[in-house]
Design an enzyme around this catalytic site. Structure first.
Site, PDB file in Angstrom:
ATOM      1  N   SER A 116       0.825  -1.203   0.000  1.00 57.91           N
ATOM      2  CA  SER A 116       0.000   0.000   0.000  1.00 57.91           C
ATOM      3  C   SER A 116       0.859   1.254   0.000  1.00 57.91           C
ATOM      4  O   SER A 116       0.481   2.275  -0.575  1.00 57.91           O
ATOM      5  CB  SER A 116      -0.931  -0.002   1.213  1.00 57.91           C
ATOM      6  OG  SER A 116      -0.212   0.175   2.425  1.00 57.91           O
ATOM      7  N   ARG A 125       1.084   2.739  -4.100  1.00 55.54           N
ATOM      8  CA  ARG A 125       0.267   3.950  -4.174  1.00 55.54           C
ATOM      9  C   ARG A 125       1.104   5.124  -4.704  1.00 55.54           C
ATOM     10  O   ARG A 125       0.675   5.858  -5.593  1.00 55.54           O
ATOM     11  CB  ARG A 125      -0.305   4.302  -2.803  1.00 55.54           C
ATOM     12  CG  ARG A 125      -1.087   5.621  -2.804  1.00 55.54           C
ATOM     13  CD  ARG A 125      -1.544   6.024  -1.427  1.00 55.54           C
ATOM     14  NE  ARG A 125      -2.662   5.209  -0.967  1.00 55.54           N
ATOM     15  CZ  ARG A 125      -2.583   4.264  -0.058  1.00 55.54           C
ATOM     16  NH1 ARG A 125      -1.412   3.987   0.488  1.00 55.54           N
ATOM     17  NH2 ARG A 125      -3.644   3.579   0.309  1.00 55.54           N
ATOM     18  N   ASN A 149       0.491   6.760  -8.616  1.00 55.49           N
ATOM     19  CA  ASN A 149       0.093   8.159  -8.803  1.00 55.49           C
ATOM     20  C   ASN A 149       1.142   8.955  -9.570  1.00 55.49           C
ATOM     21  O   ASN A 149       0.803   9.746 -10.460  1.00 55.49           O
ATOM     22  CB  ASN A 149      -0.167   8.812  -7.443  1.00 55.49           C
ATOM     23  CG  ASN A 149      -1.512   8.449  -6.863  1.00 55.49           C
ATOM     24  OD1 ASN A 149      -2.534   9.038  -7.196  1.00 55.49           O
ATOM     25  ND2 ASN A 149      -1.524   7.458  -5.990  1.00 55.49           N
TER      26      ASN A 149
END
Length: 294
Positions: free
Chosen positions: A224, A228, A232
């Site tokens: 995570s 992440r 992005n």
């Protein structure tokens, strides 16, 4: 920002900008881009294209990601060291004031989020926030500026945003994960084993189920963190490249492409700051959970 040379298609332009400068060992018998065959025993060299980078396997190193991430880390250390030497009693100004605001912001976030007692957490949070922010900030550099400049010097590939490389983001996430395990064992002792085996169902018959769910949840934490940030920033870089490619579509697209670049860059300032903040906060939260021994 202009697109690449006239002989390069849009697809080749995008692939080129998303390819890392990779160093590794090509296996013997591999056919290179120029038709030559790698001799038996293999050869250590720079990869030319994604096929050669893939053939190098696990031992390949993304030289550009390593160079830019380490370089930005050194910039962070030198910058904050110089500010610390200039700091004095009284009203701060300029760069000193900006750095003090960042330090106070991170310190306040740690006090609000971390409920244990560990002198490492605040410096770690500050390092993560500023370092990730600087790596993300490279996304605002025109996508053609550095790669095309280095191509004149013979360097064919160059990705200057380290956080668009999953090796960098997952490397930082694994570092945080190791700290989580260390403090979980140090603070909780055997209680960490009980946490994995007797939670959420507090009965020995459910130990396999509990262990499976807790281990999956534990392993999900570094993913995570790392994925992440990578996802992005990679998406943001891709949009910059696609907008830059519009400049090769003709004069009529020059003004729209320029406006899109400016608009996306302004919006992306929020994205790069938010992603650095999220990585920092999740790190603090995960370490706080590792210190909870009730």
């Amino acid at each position: 920002m202009a697109a690449s040379g006239e002989t390069q298609t849009i697809s080749e332009y995008i692939v080129h900008h998303l390819t890392n400068l990779t160093y590794g060992k090509l296996p013997g018998g591999f056919e290179r881009y120029d038709g030559s065959i790698v001799p038996d025993g293999g050869v250590w060299t720079m990869a030319h294209g994604g096929a050669e980078a893939a053939a190098m396997g696990f031992n390949a190193i993304h030289v550009d990601s390593m160079m830019w991430s380490i370089g930005l880390g050194i910039v962070f250390c030198l910058l904050f060291r110089s500010v610390a030497k200039k700091a004095e009693a009284g009203v701060p100004s300029g760069l000193v004031n900006a750095v003090e605001m960042i330090v106070d912001f991170v310190d306040g976030t740690v006090k609000d989020t971390f409920h244990g007692h560990n002198k490492l957490v605040a410096p770690l949070a500050l390092t993560i926030f500023v370092w990730v922010f600087l790596m993300n900030l490279m996304d605002l550099v025109p996508v053609d500026l550095v790669p095309h400049t280095l191509m004149l010097l013979g360097v064919e590939y160059q990705k200057i945003v380290p956080s668009t490389d999953p090796n960098i983001t997952m490397g930082m996430a694994v570092g945080v994960f190791i700290l989580m395990l260390y403090y979980s064992i140090k603070v909780k002792g055997f209680g960490f084993v009980k946490e994995l085996t007797l939670n959420p169902f507090n009965h020995w018959i459910f130990i396999p189920v509990n262990l499976f769910m807790e281990v999956v949840g534990l392993l999900a934490k570094p993913f995570s963190l790392g994925l992440r940030l990578f996802g992005n920033m990679y998406a943001g870089e891709m949009i910059f490249i696609l907008i830059a490619a519009l400049f090769s579509a003709g004069i009529a697209w020059m003004a729209p492409a320029g406006l899109l670049q400016i608009g996306w860059a302004i919006f992306h300032i929020l994205v790069i700051t938010l992603q650095a903040f999220i990585f920092m906060v999740l790190t603090i939260v995960y370490l706080s959970m590792a210190h909870e021994d009730h």
